[in-house]
Enzyme design. Structure first.
Site: not given
Ligand code: PBG
Ligand code: ZN
Length: 323
Positions: A117, A216, A312, A204, A194, A247, A119, A127
């Site tokens: 990605c 986003r 995690y 973040r 997602k 997700k 971001c 992103c």
């Molecule tokens: C990047 C990304 C994100 C997460 C995984 N890859 C953040 C987002 O989309 O803002 C989130 C993972 C998490 O919250 O543990 N695009």
């Molecule tokens: Zn991203």
């Protein structure tokens, strides 16, 4: 005809023989956050037990993970410099490419997945490439640099690529680019469904990737939409994804089950930062039996249809499973 209404009470042994859902350390992928420097291991305030690490610390962490039988990791990078197109992620000396090379060098038995990605690498925190006129991400321009980033990861030795930006057509684009560069057998795990979610808040912080303007929601999905959620995963399956993903996980188990029943690919769930932080905090204040709630949560992902859990909690779960 005699009909008996009372069920036979099963003893512990028989209960485990007939258990429908099982959790194994092999189900897990553990996320790691890597930044440049040496001997850096900084705990994230909103996520106790999660650290930003320099590469040398990541290498040490791999030893600990292997001792727990965790052989799968997903890498996130925090670059020294961010710019409008995320150049660090497009360069073979960038933080992620360097980290992959060093891990594969020291720990060739680790299975290294890379989050693909922009971001974390852009100064605006979105992103992909931003259209200045309308301040939104330019889908097709982002596809082009995503293909470049995939090749950088592949050449550095990644074992699987996981595009997380939710650009339309990303899977077909990456599959074509990987194939054309000799990586026909490098699998793609799509962040296929997602949601635009407030559960990503703590991530973040750790990835230093909060958008500097807007949100986003134009490229991530509306949590209210079930049919759209399913069709996004079906589309990624058709484009050549190898693994699908939902997700966040916990608030979307209905979606996990429906995608599982409507596709034939293995499925992952991402048990995200906010979900982790909630349990951590509740555990810390003795509001819940932390270990039991973690295990119950993980089983719910498997029961809903997940084959892979990105979490995690993976190390804690591995320790609990050992007991
Ligand atoms: C990047 C990304 C994100 C997460 C995984 N890859 C953040 C987002 O989309 O803002 C989130 C993972 C998490 O919250 O543990 N695009
Ligand atoms: Zn991203």
């Amino acid at each position: 005809m005699f009909q008996r209404f009372r069920r036979t009470r099963l003893n512990t042994h028989l209960r485990s023989l007939v258990r429908e859902t099982h959790l194994s350390v092999n189900d897990f992928i553990y996320p790691l956050f890597v930044r440049s420097g040496e001997a850096i291991k900084t705990e994230v305030e909103s996520m106790p037990g999660v650290f930003q690490m320099s590469i040398d610390e990541v290498l040490k962490e791999c030893v600990k993970l292997k001792n727990l039988n965790i052989y799968s990791i997903i890498l996130f990078g925090i670059p020294d410099t961010k710019d409008s197109i995320g150049s660090d992620s497009l360069c073979e000396h960038g933080i992620i490419a360097s980290c992959i090379r060093e891990i594969k060098n020291m720990h060739p038995d680790m299975f290294v997945v890379t989050d693909l990605c922009f971001c974390e690498y852009t100064d605006h925190g979105h992103c992909g490439i931003i259209d200045v006129e309308n301040e939104t991400v330019n889908n097709d321009a982002t596809l082009e640099i995503s293909a470049q980033q995939a090749i950088i990861h592949a050449k550095a030795g990644a074992d699987m690529i996981a595009p997380s930006g939710m650009m339309d057509g990303i899977i077909a684009t990456l599959r074509e680019a990987l194939d054309a560069n000799g990586f026909e057998n490098l699998p793609i795990m799509a962040y296929s469904t997602k949601f635009s979610s407030a559960y990503y808040g703590p991530f973040r912080d750790v990835a230093e990737s909060t958008p500097s303007f807007g949100d986003r929601a134009s490229y991530q999905m509306d949590p209210a939409n079930r049919r759209e959620a399913i069709s996004e995963s079906i589309s990624d399956e058709a484009q050549g994804a190898d693994i699908l993903m939902v997700k966040p996980a916990l608030a979307y188990l209905d979606i996990v089950r429906e995608i599982k029943d409507n596709t034939s690919l293995p499925m992952a769930v991402y048990n995200v930062s906010g979900e982790y932080a909630m349990l951590k905090l509740a555990g810390k204040h003795n509001l819940i039996d932390y270990d039991r709630v973690v295990m119950e949560t993980m089983i719910s992902f498997k029961r809903a249809g997940a084959d892979i859990i990105i979490s995690y909690h993976a190390k804690e779960v591995a320790k609990m499973l050992k007991k």
